[in-house]
Design a protein around this motif. Structure first.
Motif, PDB file in Angstrom:
ATOM      1  N   GLY A 173       0.785  -1.236   0.000  1.00  0.00           N
ATOM      2  CA  GLY A 173       0.000   0.000   0.000  1.00  0.00           C
ATOM      3  C   GLY A 173       0.814   1.280   0.000  1.00  0.00           C
ATOM      4  N   LEU A 174       2.144   1.166  -0.085  1.00  0.00           N
ATOM      5  CA  LEU A 174       2.980   2.375  -0.033  1.00  0.00           C
ATOM      6  C   LEU A 174       2.846   3.223  -1.296  1.00  0.00           C
ATOM      7  CD1 LEU A 174       6.300   1.173   1.681  1.00  0.00           C
ATOM      8  CD2 LEU A 174       4.188   1.969   2.707  1.00  0.00           C
ATOM      9  N   CYS A 175       2.248   2.638  -2.318  1.00  0.00           N
ATOM     10  CA  CYS A 175       2.073   3.377  -3.576  1.00  0.00           C
ATOM     11  C   CYS A 175       0.948   4.402  -3.491  1.00  0.00           C
ATOM     12  CB  CYS A 175       1.792   2.404  -4.721  1.00  0.00           C
ATOM     13  SG  CYS A 175       0.401   1.285  -4.403  1.00  0.00           S
ATOM     14  N   ALA A 176       0.126   4.321  -2.448  1.00  0.00           N
ATOM     15  CA  ALA A 176      -1.098   5.130  -2.392  1.00  0.00           C
ATOM     16  C   ALA A 176      -0.854   6.608  -2.689  1.00  0.00           C
ATOM     17  CB  ALA A 176      -1.765   4.964  -1.024  1.00  0.00           C
ATOM     18  N   GLU A 177       0.076   7.214  -1.963  1.00  0.00           N
ATOM     19  CA  GLU A 177       0.269   8.668  -2.078  1.00  0.00           C
ATOM     20  C   GLU A 177       0.930   9.091  -3.381  1.00  0.00           C
ATOM     21  OE1 GLU A 177       0.996   6.988   0.626  1.00  0.00           O
ATOM     22  OE2 GLU A 177      -0.113   7.906   2.292  1.00  0.00           O
ATOM     23  N   THR A 178       1.427   8.135  -4.156  1.00  0.00           N
ATOM     24  CA  THR A 178       2.049   8.512  -5.430  1.00  0.00           C
ATOM     25  C   THR A 178       0.986   8.791  -6.493  1.00  0.00           C
ATOM     26  OG1 THR A 178       2.181   6.252  -6.272  1.00  0.00           O
ATOM     27  CG2 THR A 178       4.044   7.018  -4.965  1.00  0.00           C
ATOM     28  N   CYS A 179      -0.257   8.407  -6.203  1.00  0.00           N
ATOM     29  CA  CYS A 179      -1.325   8.500  -7.205  1.00  0.00           C
ATOM     30  C   CYS A 179      -2.177   9.751  -6.981  1.00  0.00           C
ATOM     31  CB  CYS A 179      -2.208   7.249  -7.132  1.00  0.00           C
ATOM     32  SG  CYS A 179      -3.613   7.316  -8.254  1.00  0.00           S
ATOM     33  N   ILE A 180      -2.382  10.519  -8.048  1.00  0.00           N
ATOM     34  CA  ILE A 180      -3.170  11.749  -7.909  1.00  0.00           C
ATOM     35  C   ILE A 180      -4.630  11.438  -7.577  1.00  0.00           C
ATOM     36  CG2 ILE A 180      -1.713  13.300  -9.272  1.00  0.00           C
ATOM     37  CD1 ILE A 180      -3.539  12.729 -11.679  1.00  0.00           C
ATOM     38  N   TYR A 181      -5.132  10.310  -8.026  1.00  0.00           N
ATOM     39  CA  TYR A 181      -6.526   9.965  -7.722  1.00  0.00           C
ATOM     40  C   TYR A 181      -6.696   9.725  -6.223  1.00  0.00           C
ATOM     41  CZ  TYR A 181      -7.948   9.654 -12.581  1.00  0.00           C
ATOM     42  OH  TYR A 181      -8.267   9.973 -13.876  1.00  0.00           O
ATOM     43  N   PHE A 182      -5.777   8.957  -5.652  1.00  0.00           N
ATOM     44  CA  PHE A 182      -5.879   8.688  -4.217  1.00  0.00           C
ATOM     45  C   PHE A 182      -5.650   9.964  -3.423  1.00  0.00           C
ATOM     46  CE2 PHE A 182      -4.078   7.696  -0.077  1.00  0.00           C
ATOM     47  CZ  PHE A 182      -5.093   6.906   0.450  1.00  0.00           C
ATOM     48  N   GLN A 183      -4.652  10.737  -3.838  1.00  0.00           N
ATOM     49  CA  GLN A 183      -4.327  11.970  -3.111  1.00  0.00           C
ATOM     50  C   GLN A 183      -5.500  12.937  -3.113  1.00  0.00           C
ATOM     51  OE1 GLN A 183      -1.824  12.995  -1.295  1.00  0.00           O
ATOM     52  NE2 GLN A 183       0.163  12.774  -2.281  1.00  0.00           N
ATOM     53  N   ALA A 184      -6.182  13.017  -4.256  1.00  0.00           N
ATOM     54  CA  ALA A 184      -7.249  14.007  -4.368  1.00  0.00           C
ATOM     55  C   ALA A 184      -8.573  13.499  -3.805  1.00  0.00           C
ATOM     56  CB  ALA A 184      -7.427  14.411  -5.831  1.00  0.00           C
ATOM     57  N   LEU A 185      -8.827  12.208  -3.915  1.00  0.00           N
ATOM     58  CA  LEU A 185     -10.155  11.701  -3.574  1.00  0.00           C
ATOM     59  C   LEU A 185     -10.190  10.858  -2.294  1.00  0.00           C
ATOM     60  CD1 LEU A 185     -11.096  10.751  -7.256  1.00  0.00           C
ATOM     61  CD2 LEU A 185     -11.798  12.794  -6.020  1.00  0.00           C
ATOM     62  N   HIS A 186      -9.008  10.441  -1.817  1.00  0.00           N
ATOM     63  CA  HIS A 186      -8.887   9.723  -0.533  1.00  0.00           C
ATOM     64  C   HIS A 186      -9.796   8.500  -0.411  1.00  0.00           C
ATOM     65  CE1 HIS A 186      -6.321  12.935   0.831  1.00  0.00           C
ATOM     66  NE2 HIS A 186      -7.241  13.808   0.490  1.00  0.00           N
ATOM     67  N   GLU A 187      -9.897   7.748  -1.465  1.00  0.00           N
ATOM     68  CA  GLU A 187     -10.672   6.505  -1.400  1.00  0.00           C
ATOM     69  C   GLU A 187      -9.735   5.336  -1.668  1.00  0.00           C
ATOM     70  OE1 GLU A 187     -14.408   6.251  -3.595  1.00  0.00           O
ATOM     71  OE2 GLU A 187     -14.422   8.443  -3.677  1.00  0.00           O
ATOM     72  N   ALA A 188      -9.860   4.298  -0.843  1.00  0.00           N
ATOM     73  CA  ALA A 188      -8.934   3.161  -0.929  1.00  0.00           C
ATOM     74  C   ALA A 188      -8.961   2.502  -2.305  1.00  0.00           C
ATOM     75  CB  ALA A 188      -9.271   2.137   0.147  1.00  0.00           C
TER      76      ALA A 188
END
Lengths: 219, 429
Positions: B35-50
């Protein structure tokens, strides 16, 4: 040798043969067939993929999660060390003195790292949503293996407290090793083989396109 | 959703059977769900959904692989989270593969293991394309390109009319009646491509390049038969259609006998033809393929054009198109050009191979159904731009220009969006 030691060796044989099969399949499939004109040599990119690209300085995911990254490093070091020690333990040639002490400290740290990673997976909602039973089982098995390696080392050391449990520790140690060795090819632990291939491919891709090790003017 | 059937399922699973090399099989066996990749993605960063964590996208494809191609997945699927390829899985795949990934590849570089996540998403798109589930909006862009030769279905007459008008404009600007924008001329050194957005919406970027070619004394031409640099087949995942589009450009190069193919400022188009097309067509290219960014850097370095950085007023920042930097290794060229064309340049943070996608890549601009999501994720880019305090945002990609133009309006940035060619043309001595 005891029956449980034979059992562990058979399981190890199964694990090695299966992982070797995975590895040979990768070799048979071969390296990427890319007809585009390369912008740079792939070698430096592959080397960088295994070195600089894995450092927190270049890997944002590591930098943002330094405690997890550090725990992961210790955890993997502990795993390799435990596998290495298996051959000494089964042959009865236990490390002694300061070396044994150093190993036990490292195994303590790596086992704690394994537990912390497990706890994180359990309490972090995002991580939990990514996880399946294999993730938990793999973590538990590897952590137990490291912890049992530590206990077996302790039972062979001057710590009398553990002497009485020596036989039990031994049996449990080999039992856990057997389960782990049988499970490695079945679940995510097979990344032990695929990790190296993944980094090779990433290095090949970025090396060939001139992205890694560092962007340079192409002409 | 159109009827899901056994036949479609079979077609979807075919992507795992044609393993030409060990790349795909490696990637679908590698993710450890850290799960360390989460913050590298603009979708996750902007929308905060798993569900937007890149590993989740990898797992969708890998779980299908495990279900049908591993012993554990076949016998005890619950243990490893192996999934059936069914309607539910397909629906989730459509949303995540097409609607929640720009294939920017930022997660690749930061993956703990080293999985080429964008390639796995591309594989997911291939599965969906094989089954006939490419979003209609994206498919219509591909269809236009195949039917008319360009993705905006611009009629040939309209293109010629636009070019002729631009040619007159060029003559006035350089004060030379012999200045031309050559069309379909064989035997030239360069065949220059266009993004159809240029003749349709941004003709001045064609003027800019024509002015630069004039200043450099270049031997060049544009083809009216096949000038489209884009290849949305690359984004849809339909390799057969991507091959048809690439083949046309390849054939046109041979037809006109040019020495160099220069790809206009288009991130995915550059990647699709420079890096992917030889593999689509199964051949090494007998001609040189470069991007216009490399060409502009070459002109400046060789002294073929002279620029005056004083001519560009205001602070300039650069948005790196993902497919040019991470996908194509064009990292320093645009900076070299800006060093010679503007006085006040400021980098975004992060930039270069760590840049954040603008949100318009991966075919997002063509898929209207994801507009709301697209405009949310671009908020991160808006913040980056604001922090630079730049007045001009330069980007060598027309797709990014489109997205940043919308970002500019939505987030009230008050900046001017320019292509690199426009900057260079404006700075010519």
């Amino acid at each position: 040798m005891h029956w449980y030691q034979w059992m562990a060796l058979v399981a190890l044989g199964f694990c090695v043969i299966t992982c070797l099969f995975y590895f040979l399949r990768l070799i048979r499939l071969g390296k990427p067939q890319d007809l585009s004109k390369p912008a740079a040599k792939t070698g430096p990119g592959i080397l960088f993929a295994f070195t600089g690209a894995m450092s927190p300085a270049r890997k944002e995911s590591a930098l943002l999660h330094l405690p997890t990254y550090t725990a992961g490093i210790f955890y993997h070091l502990g795993t390799f060390l435990s596998i290495f020690l298996f051959f000494f333990i089964i042959s009865g040639a236990y490390p002694s003195g300061y070396l044994a002490l150093l190993i036990m400290i490292l195994l303590s740290l790596s086992s704690l790292s394994g537990i912390s990673i497990l706890i994180k997976r359990l309490i972090n909602g995002n991580l939990r949503s990514l996880s399946n039973p294999d993730d938990y089982l793999s973590n538990v098995l590897v952590t137990l293996f490291q912890a049992m390696t530590l206990f077996v080392m302790l039972s062979a050391s001057p710590f009398l407290l553990f002497k009485d449990f020596s036989e039990n520790f031994q049996m449990l140690y080999y039992l856990i090793f057997t389960i782990l060795a049988l499970y490695v090819p079945a679940g995510k632990l097979r990344h032990a083989v695929y990790f190296f291939a993944a980094r090779y491919h990433l290095g090949f891709f970025y090396g060939r396109r001139g992205v890694w090790p560092a962007g340079k003017m192409k002409n | 959703m159109k009827d899901f059937s056994k036949d479609k399922k079979k077609k979807g699973l075919e992507v795992f059977q044609g393993n030409d090399d060990s790349r795909l099989i490696t990637q679908v066996n590698s993710c450890v769900h850290c799960g360390l990749c989460a913050e590298t993605c603009i979708y996750f960063q902007a929308l905060h959904e798993a569900r937007f964590i890149p590993a989740r996208k990898v797992d969708l494809v890998s779980a299908i692989y495990r279900r049908y191609y591993t012993l554990t997945g076949k016998s005890v699927p619950w243990l490893t989270g192996a999934r059936d390829l069914d309607e539910n899985t397909v629906n989730e795949m459509i949303d995540l593969m097409y609607g929640a990934c720009t294939m920017c590849g930022r997660c690749n570089m930061h993956c703990s293991i080293g999985i080429d996540i964008a390639h796995v998403v591309q594989t997911g798109r291939k599965m969906l394309a094989n089954m006939g589930y490419v979003p209609a909006s994206l498919q219509s862009t591909v269809d236009s390109a195949i039917r008319t030769g360009n993705n905006m279905a611009i009629p040939k007459d309209e293109l010629i009319e636009t070019i002729k008008w631009l040619e007159e404009d060029l003559r006035m600007e350089v004060n030379d009646d012999s200045a031309t924008i050559p069309l379909d001329e064989p035997g030239k050194k360069i065949l220059y491509t266009l993004n159809p957005r240029e003749p349709k919406f941004f003709p001045l970027s064609i003027s800019a390049m024509a002015k630069i070619f004039y200043a450099a004394g270049e031997s060049w031409t544009i083809s009216t038969r096949m000038y489209d640099v884009t290849n949305y087949g690359y984004f849809s995942g339909n390799e057969e259609e991507a091959t048809i589009i690439a083949q046309r450009l390849f054939d046109e190069m041979k037809e006109l006998g040019a020495e160099r193919l220069v790809l206009a400022e288009c991130g995915h188009g550059s990647r699709a033809f420079r890096w992917e097309a030889p593999n689509y067509l199964g051949t090494e290219f007998p001609f040189e393929v470069i991007t216009s960014v490399e060409l502009l850097a070459e002109y400046i370095r060789e002294g073929r054009i002279k620029t005056d950085p004083e001519k560009i007023k205001g602070k300039v920042t650069l948005h790196d198109p993902c497919n040019l930097v991470r996908g194509g290794g064009i990292i320093e060229e645009q900076r070299y050009i800006l060093q010679h064309t503007v006085n006040d340049f400021v980098e975004m943070n992060p930039h270069g191979i760590d840049n954040l996608c603008c949100g318009g890549g991966g075919g997002q601009l063509a898929m209207g159904e994801y507009n709301e999501r697209r405009m949310k994720i671009t908020g991160m880019k808006a913040e980056q731009i604001k922090k630079t305090e730049a007045k001009i945002v330069c980007t060598p990609c027309h797709n990014c220009v489109d997205q940043l133009t919308q970002t500019n309006a939505s987030y009230k940035l008050g900046v001017k969006i320019m292509t690199l060619a426009e900057i260079v043309a404006d700075s010519l001595e």
